[in-house]
Design a protein around this motif. Structure first.
Motif, PDB file in Angstrom:
ATOM      1  N   ALA A   1       0.819  -1.209   0.000  1.00  0.00           N
ATOM      2  CA  ALA A   1       0.000   0.000   0.000  1.00  0.00           C
ATOM      3  C   ALA A   1       0.856   1.265   0.000  1.00  0.00           C
ATOM      4  CB  ALA A   1      -0.933   0.004   1.207  1.00  0.00           C
ATOM      5  N   ALA A   2       2.075   1.164   0.536  1.00  0.00           N
ATOM      6  CA  ALA A   2       2.998   2.296   0.567  1.00  0.00           C
ATOM      7  C   ALA A   2       3.878   2.340  -0.684  1.00  0.00           C
ATOM      8  CB  ALA A   2       3.868   2.217   1.818  1.00  0.00           C
ATOM      9  N   GLY A   3       3.630   1.449  -1.649  1.00  0.00           N
ATOM     10  CA  GLY A   3       4.400   1.439  -2.878  1.00  0.00           C
ATOM     11  C   GLY A   3       5.786   0.859  -2.726  1.00  0.00           C
ATOM     12  N   MET A   4       5.962  -0.022  -1.759  1.00  0.00           N
ATOM     13  CA  MET A   4       7.269  -0.608  -1.504  1.00  0.00           C
ATOM     14  C   MET A   4       7.244  -2.122  -1.659  1.00  0.00           C
ATOM     15  SD  MET A   4       8.879   1.561   1.631  1.00  0.00           S
ATOM     16  CE  MET A   4       9.220   3.320   1.458  1.00  0.00           C
TER      17      MET A   4
ATOM     18  N   ILE B   1       7.871 -17.327   4.990  1.00  0.00           N
ATOM     19  CA  ILE B   1       8.434 -16.260   4.172  1.00  0.00           C
ATOM     20  C   ILE B   1       7.300 -15.614   3.395  1.00  0.00           C
ATOM     21  CG2 ILE B   1       8.990 -18.002   2.412  1.00  0.00           C
ATOM     22  CD1 ILE B   1      11.194 -16.161   1.401  1.00  0.00           C
ATOM     23  N   ALA B   2       7.322 -14.294   3.308  1.00  0.00           N
ATOM     24  CA  ALA B   2       6.351 -13.569   2.483  1.00  0.00           C
ATOM     25  C   ALA B   2       7.089 -12.515   1.678  1.00  0.00           C
ATOM     26  CB  ALA B   2       5.267 -12.919   3.332  1.00  0.00           C
ATOM     27  N   ILE B   3       6.627 -12.304   0.452  1.00  0.00           N
ATOM     28  CA  ILE B   3       7.160 -11.271  -0.423  1.00  0.00           C
ATOM     29  C   ILE B   3       5.986 -10.509  -1.013  1.00  0.00           C
ATOM     30  CG2 ILE B   3       8.584 -10.759  -2.448  1.00  0.00           C
ATOM     31  CD1 ILE B   3       9.802 -13.604  -2.043  1.00  0.00           C
ATOM     32  N   GLY B   4       5.985  -9.209  -0.831  1.00  0.00           N
ATOM     33  CA  GLY B   4       4.936  -8.367  -1.381  1.00  0.00           C
ATOM     34  C   GLY B   4       5.515  -7.384  -2.387  1.00  0.00           C
ATOM     35  N   ILE B   5       4.921  -7.314  -3.590  1.00  0.00           N
ATOM     36  CA  ILE B   5       5.367  -6.391  -4.635  1.00  0.00           C
ATOM     37  C   ILE B   5       4.130  -5.708  -5.210  1.00  0.00           C
ATOM     38  CG2 ILE B   5       6.609  -6.140  -6.814  1.00  0.00           C
ATOM     39  CD1 ILE B   5       8.065  -8.738  -6.195  1.00  0.00           C
ATOM     40  N   PRO B   6       4.093  -4.369  -5.203  1.00  0.00           N
ATOM     41  CA  PRO B   6       2.893  -3.667  -5.676  1.00  0.00           C
ATOM     42  C   PRO B   6       2.722  -3.763  -7.181  1.00  0.00           C
ATOM     43  CG  PRO B   6       4.617  -2.088  -5.160  1.00  0.00           C
ATOM     44  CD  PRO B   6       5.130  -3.425  -4.722  1.00  0.00           C
ATOM     45  N   ALA B   7       1.478  -3.671  -7.616  1.00  0.00           N
ATOM     46  CA  ALA B   7       1.139  -3.557  -9.034  1.00  0.00           C
ATOM     47  C   ALA B   7       0.136  -2.412  -9.158  1.00  0.00           C
ATOM     48  CB  ALA B   7       0.562  -4.868  -9.548  1.00  0.00           C
ATOM     49  N   GLY B   8      -0.285  -2.131 -10.392  1.00  0.00           N
ATOM     50  CA  GLY B   8      -1.215  -1.038 -10.619  1.00  0.00           C
ATOM     51  C   GLY B   8      -2.652  -1.513 -10.627  1.00  0.00           C
ATOM     52  N   GLU B   9      -3.185  -1.753 -11.811  1.00  0.00           N
ATOM     53  CA  GLU B   9      -4.562  -2.229 -11.930  1.00  0.00           C
ATOM     54  C   GLU B   9      -4.671  -3.727 -11.682  1.00  0.00           C
ATOM     55  OE1 GLU B   9      -5.889  -1.067 -15.773  1.00  0.00           O
ATOM     56  OE2 GLU B   9      -5.831   1.092 -15.343  1.00  0.00           O
ATOM     57  N   GLU B  10      -3.603  -4.435 -11.913  1.00  0.00           N
ATOM     58  CA  GLU B  10      -3.594  -5.880 -11.681  1.00  0.00           C
ATOM     59  C   GLU B  10      -3.362  -6.170 -10.195  1.00  0.00           C
ATOM     60  OE1 GLU B  10      -4.307  -8.174 -13.907  1.00  0.00           O
ATOM     61  OE2 GLU B  10      -4.568  -6.640 -15.458  1.00  0.00           O
ATOM     62  N   PRO B  11      -3.679  -7.387  -9.751  1.00  0.00           N
ATOM     63  CA  PRO B  11      -3.457  -7.715  -8.340  1.00  0.00           C
ATOM     64  C   PRO B  11      -1.969  -7.690  -7.997  1.00  0.00           C
ATOM     65  CG  PRO B  11      -4.016  -9.684  -9.600  1.00  0.00           C
ATOM     66  CD  PRO B  11      -4.269  -8.517 -10.487  1.00  0.00           C
ATOM     67  N   ALA B  12      -1.646  -7.221  -6.809  1.00  0.00           N
ATOM     68  CA  ALA B  12      -0.260  -7.201  -6.358  1.00  0.00           C
ATOM     69  C   ALA B  12       0.253  -8.633  -6.212  1.00  0.00           C
ATOM     70  CB  ALA B  12      -0.159  -6.466  -5.023  1.00  0.00           C
ATOM     71  N   TYR B  13       1.558  -8.777  -6.379  1.00  0.00           N
ATOM     72  CA  TYR B  13       2.203 -10.062  -6.123  1.00  0.00           C
ATOM     73  C   TYR B  13       2.371 -10.192  -4.614  1.00  0.00           C
ATOM     74  CZ  TYR B  13       6.012 -13.524  -5.916  1.00  0.00           C
ATOM     75  OH  TYR B  13       6.783 -14.612  -5.639  1.00  0.00           O
TER      76      TYR B  13
ATOM     77  N   CYS C   1      12.996  -4.175   3.266  1.00  0.00           N
ATOM     78  CA  CYS C   1      12.108  -3.299   2.500  1.00  0.00           C
ATOM     79  C   CYS C   1      12.898  -2.575   1.416  1.00  0.00           C
ATOM     80  CB  CYS C   1      11.449  -2.294   3.445  1.00  0.00           C
ATOM     81  SG  CYS C   1      10.097  -1.357   2.691  1.00  0.00           S
ATOM     82  N   ILE C   2      12.323  -2.472   0.230  1.00  0.00           N
ATOM     83  CA  ILE C   2      12.955  -1.794  -0.907  1.00  0.00           C
ATOM     84  C   ILE C   2      12.049  -0.672  -1.388  1.00  0.00           C
ATOM     85  CG2 ILE C   2      13.821  -2.067  -3.269  1.00  0.00           C
ATOM     86  CD1 ILE C   2      14.228  -5.059  -2.606  1.00  0.00           C
ATOM     87  N   ASP C   3      12.615   0.521  -1.520  1.00  0.00           N
ATOM     88  CA  ASP C   3      11.865   1.677  -2.018  1.00  0.00           C
ATOM     89  C   ASP C   3      11.923   1.659  -3.541  1.00  0.00           C
ATOM     90  OD1 ASP C   3      10.595   4.044  -2.486  1.00  0.00           O
ATOM     91  OD2 ASP C   3      11.968   5.292  -1.327  1.00  0.00           O
ATOM     92  N   VAL C   4      10.808   1.381  -4.168  1.00  0.00           N
ATOM     93  CA  VAL C   4      10.739   1.220  -5.622  1.00  0.00           C
ATOM     94  C   VAL C   4      11.260   2.452  -6.355  1.00  0.00           C
ATOM     95  CG1 VAL C   4       9.131   0.990  -7.561  1.00  0.00           C
ATOM     96  CG2 VAL C   4       8.867  -0.478  -5.556  1.00  0.00           C
TER      97      VAL C   4
ATOM     98  N   LEU D   1      12.946   3.164 -10.199  1.00  0.00           N
ATOM     99  CA  LEU D   1      12.057   3.662 -11.253  1.00  0.00           C
ATOM    100  C   LEU D   1      11.001   4.561 -10.614  1.00  0.00           C
ATOM    101  CD1 LEU D   1      11.138   0.474 -13.366  1.00  0.00           C
ATOM    102  CD2 LEU D   1      12.454   2.431 -14.188  1.00  0.00           C
ATOM    103  N   PRO D   2      10.440   5.520 -11.375  1.00  0.00           N
ATOM    104  CA  PRO D   2       9.247   6.197 -10.855  1.00  0.00           C
ATOM    105  C   PRO D   2       8.182   5.150 -10.524  1.00  0.00           C
ATOM    106  CG  PRO D   2      10.074   7.315 -12.811  1.00  0.00           C
ATOM    107  CD  PRO D   2      10.852   6.039 -12.689  1.00  0.00           C
ATOM    108  N   VAL D   3       7.507   5.332  -9.417  1.00  0.00           N
ATOM    109  CA  VAL D   3       6.555   4.319  -8.963  1.00  0.00           C
ATOM    110  C   VAL D   3       5.523   3.992 -10.031  1.00  0.00           C
ATOM    111  CG1 VAL D   3       4.770   3.769  -7.269  1.00  0.00           C
ATOM    112  CG2 VAL D   3       6.882   4.879  -6.524  1.00  0.00           C
ATOM    113  N   ASP D   4       4.963   5.014 -10.681  1.00  0.00           N
ATOM    114  CA  ASP D   4       3.940   4.781 -11.706  1.00  0.00           C
ATOM    115  C   ASP D   4       4.485   3.924 -12.850  1.00  0.00           C
ATOM    116  OD1 ASP D   4       2.116   6.210 -10.266  1.00  0.00           O
ATOM    117  OD2 ASP D   4       2.282   8.048 -11.455  1.00  0.00           O
ATOM    118  N   ALA D   5       5.743   4.172 -13.223  1.00  0.00           N
ATOM    119  CA  ALA D   5       6.345   3.392 -14.307  1.00  0.00           C
ATOM    120  C   ALA D   5       6.519   1.934 -13.890  1.00  0.00           C
ATOM    121  CB  ALA D   5       7.694   4.002 -14.695  1.00  0.00           C
ATOM    122  N   PHE D   6       6.924   1.711 -12.638  1.00  0.00           N
ATOM    123  CA  PHE D   6       7.086   0.338 -12.150  1.00  0.00           C
ATOM    124  C   PHE D   6       5.738  -0.379 -12.101  1.00  0.00           C
ATOM    125  CE2 PHE D   6       7.104  -2.766  -8.671  1.00  0.00           C
ATOM    126  CZ  PHE D   6       8.112  -3.606  -9.110  1.00  0.00           C
TER     127      PHE D   6
END
Length: 354
Positions: free
Chosen positions: A132-135, A162-174, A272-275, A279-284
């Protein structure tokens, strides 16, 4: 008999009231309640409110420290070490997550080790907040002994999730959230409580033989995912979460259910990794959407209706449970009713009504 359905916000309120009356600070009570209901929303009942009674029992037994907040022991560059002070695991976990995200904002990456914690719920709870924080977030935790090393029959490692969370845009996050055992021990404990059998590839009995009986499985050992590969991954998590942080490791991690003398001293790691450092968050997010859509277009086997992304099933369950209520099995409802009656709270107020 169909499971009773409950309103998710009502369950959060009930759980928070119970914890508050057990002596937990109001803010912490709300956080722990949210973390437990989060698991039930995702359909992971073994890590949801089925855990609330044991949390309260350990509080009542004086095995949880409610008065001291987690302590930041060291912070150097992009790394920190937190002493959980034997607080409730979700309280410690949130403190670690917030520290990891702050380090990532400052440095592009944040690595936080945690010692002296307790069972902290589902790893996905923290991964969702980072998403949710774009990270991007990697969460590891060790756990009480439940799984033997490959070739052994006596438990040494925990299910070490172990859990890994990666944000997405319109598609569901990983959002990958898994134990390093074929099944989480909580699922076997829940099967034992509900009187159901388990798949034979989940565990071995005390003699090292595969079993369908959850009671025999709890006296034996869970099996690792992928055989020796899961064993190796579990060992790696134990080293990082236990040895590196100064928490307990291997057979020294104390049981949530069976040890009534000692703190658990569980260890966690939050990376934690700051996207936006890459890359710009929107581009990622756009790249993630395109990537996920390519995966979903892969030709499917004849019996497969849809290719799903890790975490997508749980995301859909969460949406459905928010709309139609969370189904809780009768044994969980009975345990919650007993807990509620002891603290003068009416569980019926959380029952889902159309």
């Amino acid at each position: 008999m169909n499971p009773t359905r409950f309103h998710w916000q009502g369950l959060e309120q009930v759980a928070a009231h119970i914890l508050s009356r057990a002596g937990v600070r109001e803010k912490d009570a709300r956080m722990v309640a949210e973390s437990l209901v989060h698991a039930d929303l995702r359909g992971i009942e073994s890590h949801g409110l089925s855990r609330l009674p044991i949390y309260v029992q350990r509080i009542e037994a004086g095995l949880i420290e409610l008065s001291l907040p987690p302590e930041l022991v060291t912070r150097q560059g992009a790394t920190s070490l937190i002493d959980g002070k034997n607080q409730l695991g979700a309280v410690v976990g949130m403190a670690a997550l917030e520290e990891a995200m702050e380090l990532a904002r400052q440095n592009g990456i944040g690595f936080v080790g945690v010692r002296h914690s307790n069972h902290f719920g589902s790893c996905s709870y923290y991964a969702e907040k980072a998403i949710a924080a774009g990270m991007i977030l990697l969460v590891l935790s060790n756990a009480p002994s439940a799984m033997a090393p490959t070739g052994g029959i006596q438990p040494f490692f925990g299910t070490n999730p172990i859990a890994i969370g990666i944000p997405a845009g319109e598609e569901p996050a990983y959002l990958l959230d898994m134990a390093t055992s074929v099944a989480a021990r909580g699922k076997i404990a829940l099967a034992a409580k509900t009187g159901t059998t388990i798949p034979q590839d989940w565990a071995i009995d005390a003699d090292g033989l595969p079993t369908h009986d959850p009671h025999k499985a709890l006296l034996g050992s869970l099996l690792p995912i992928g055989g020796a590969k899961g064993y190796g991954l579990s060992m790696f998590i134990d080293i990082l979460c236990g040895l590196l942080t100064g928490a307990a490791a291997g057979a020294s991690v104390k049981s949530l259910y069976d040890n009534w003398h000692d703190p658990q001293n569980i260890g966690h790691v939050f990376l934690c990794i700051d996207v936006q450092r890459f890359l710009p968050v929107d581009a990622f997010l756009q790249k993630m959407d395109e990537y996920i859509r390519e995966i979903k277009k892969v030709p499917r086997a004849a019996h497969v209706a849809e290719i799903l992304i890790p975490g997508e099933i749980e995301q859909r369950k969460m949406a459905a449970h928010k709309q139609d209520g969370i189904p809780l099995t009768q044994t969980v409802v009975e345990d919650l009713n007993k807990l509620c009656s002891g603290y003068g709270i009416d569980l019926a107020q959380a029952v889902y009504r159309v």
